[in-house]
Design a protein around this motif. Structure first.
Motif, PDB file in Angstrom:
ATOM      1  N   PHE A 189      24.107 -19.369 -42.504  1.00 37.52           N
ATOM      2  CA  PHE A 189      23.729 -19.268 -41.087  1.00 37.52           C
ATOM      3  C   PHE A 189      24.600 -18.237 -40.364  1.00 37.52           C
ATOM      4  CE2 PHE A 189      24.686 -20.700 -36.717  1.00 37.52           C
ATOM      5  CZ  PHE A 189      23.425 -20.530 -36.147  1.00 37.52           C
ATOM      6  N   VAL A 190      25.892 -18.252 -40.649  1.00 37.62           N
ATOM      7  CA  VAL A 190      26.814 -17.304 -40.017  1.00 37.62           C
ATOM      8  C   VAL A 190      26.483 -15.870 -40.419  1.00 37.62           C
ATOM      9  CG1 VAL A 190      29.221 -16.509 -39.988  1.00 37.62           C
ATOM     10  CG2 VAL A 190      28.699 -18.932 -39.717  1.00 37.62           C
ATOM     11  N   LEU A 213      23.600 -14.689 -41.322  1.00 40.70           N
ATOM     12  CA  LEU A 213      22.376 -14.298 -40.623  1.00 40.70           C
ATOM     13  C   LEU A 213      22.650 -14.025 -39.148  1.00 40.70           C
ATOM     14  CD1 LEU A 213      19.832 -16.808 -42.230  1.00 40.70           C
ATOM     15  CD2 LEU A 213      19.934 -14.333 -42.582  1.00 40.70           C
ATOM     16  N   LEU A 214      23.512 -14.849 -38.552  1.00 38.83           N
ATOM     17  CA  LEU A 214      23.861 -14.694 -37.142  1.00 38.83           C
ATOM     18  C   LEU A 214      24.561 -13.359 -36.899  1.00 38.83           C
ATOM     19  CD1 LEU A 214      23.673 -16.470 -34.534  1.00 38.83           C
ATOM     20  CD2 LEU A 214      26.029 -17.150 -34.970  1.00 38.83           C
ATOM     21  N   LEU A 215      25.428 -12.973 -37.844  1.00 38.46           N
ATOM     22  CA  LEU A 215      26.156 -11.705 -37.731  1.00 38.46           C
ATOM     23  C   LEU A 215      25.364 -10.522 -38.298  1.00 38.46           C
ATOM     24  CD1 LEU A 215      29.713 -12.920 -38.827  1.00 38.46           C
ATOM     25  CD2 LEU A 215      28.918 -12.446 -36.499  1.00 38.46           C
ATOM     26  N   ARG A 216      24.134 -10.823 -38.718  1.00 37.13           N
ATOM     27  CA  ARG A 216      23.241  -9.793 -39.277  1.00 37.13           C
ATOM     28  C   ARG A 216      23.845  -9.112 -40.507  1.00 37.13           C
ATOM     29  NH1 ARG A 216      20.874  -6.969 -33.697  1.00 37.13           N
ATOM     30  NH2 ARG A 216      19.930  -8.875 -32.851  1.00 37.13           N
ATOM     31  N   ARG A 217      24.537  -9.920 -41.284  1.00 38.60           N
ATOM     32  CA  ARG A 217      25.054  -9.427 -42.552  1.00 38.60           C
ATOM     33  C   ARG A 217      23.997  -9.676 -43.631  1.00 38.60           C
ATOM     34  NH1 ARG A 217      30.806  -9.378 -42.703  1.00 38.60           N
ATOM     35  NH2 ARG A 217      31.509  -8.674 -40.653  1.00 38.60           N
TER      36      ARG A 217
END
Length: 298
Positions: free
Chosen positions: A50-51, A53-57
């Protein structure tokens, strides 16, 4: 300069979050550490995804991970080592031993210095040499008076330092590495939870919903500071990070003494003071070196 200030702020925030972790675990006194560790490993995976995806990594491709088998193996080893350190830390803060946790993180830099000399062929400065000697004296003083080693503190400090050494040999980025550590250990965690469920020995799986959620919540509350730390590393110097890492054990020390009412007797006062003196010498040397570098580049 703005980027470095942002990095410093992120690093400081990560160490503050680590420092106040004992407040969360006060809601799980006497927790089953095996259940806690297994659930933390399992729920670390969706949280880290989730993190990312949130940081667009972008999620790493399996083929690319498999190409670097050395980093893959080291990630598994690092995960196992981190489990030992985290197990000792969690046991301490759920069994009224927050002072022991604080001591573990205060002596961690001394282990890191020793490992740097042994494995990375780094040379000790005078301040670092003195800090190591003072650290040995501080621990020795406790052994002399209590008749036993502070095992929890030593396990925490040494294994976390070994974890840091392992990370030196991993070429994946920080978020990928942390996620992979959990993925590799997840099958073992699943097997343990299934076994404890079938044999009705699990504490977490047969408790009320609130307590179960607190067990599961150990994943995000321990990983959040790690993420802020990873974001800080690329924006500030390792020297500043090294100096700010004392925020964490200092906060834990203050919580232990002033909030949780743990005994801070004369023996601990002398032991901590000797270790603090060594860390102060290292910090003053680091500040001095940082100021000299800035003068040369200005």
């Amino acid at each position: 300069m703005h980027t470095q200030r942002t990095g410093n702020a992120l690093a400081a925030f990560s160490f503050v979050l680590w420092g106040i972790l004992p407040l969360y675990y006060q809601y799980l006194p006497g927790a089953d550490i095996n259940d806690l560790l297994a659930l933390r490993i399992l729920f670390s995976i969706p949280f880290m995804l989730f993190v990312m995806l949130l940081l667009r990594r972008p999620l790493p491709k399996l083929s690319k991970l498999w190409q670097d088998k050395h980093s893959l193996v080291m990630s598994g080893i690092a995960g196992l080592i981190m489990c030992v350190s985290w197990y000792a830390f969690t046991w301490a803060i759920t069994h009224d031993q927050v002072l022991a946790a604080s001591l573990g993180f205060f002596i961690n830099p001394l282990f890191a210095i020793a490992l740097g000399v042994l494995f990375l062929k780094e040379k000790l400065s005078k301040a670092q040499s003195m800090a190591v000697v003072l650290g040995i004296i501080g621990i020795g003083y406790q052994v002399l008076h209590y008749g036993e080693l502070p095992w929890i503190s030593l396990i925490m400090g040494s294994f976390f330092a070994i974890y840091g050494l392992c990370k030196k040999y991993i070429r994946y980025d920080a978020l990928t590495s942390v996620t992979l550590e959990a993925v590799i250990l997840a099958p073992f965690a699943l097997v343990y939870l299934a076994y404890s469920f079938v044999n009705l020995t699990s504490t977490a799986l047969f408790t009320d919903t609130t307590t179960l959620l607190l067990y599961i919540g150990s994943a995000p509350v321990t990983l959040a500071p790690l993420i802020f730390f990873a974001l800080a590393i690329s924006r500030t110097s390792l020297t500043m990070v090294g100096l700010m890492q004392y925020i964490e054990p200092t906060l834990q020390f203050l919580l232990a003494v002033f909030l949780f009412g743990e005994v801070f007797d004369q023996v601990k006062a002398v032991s901590f003071s000797v270790i603090w003196l060594g860390l102060l010498l290292c910090s003053l040397e680091a500040f001095s070196n940082l100021a000299l570098r800035r003068l040369k580049t200005s």
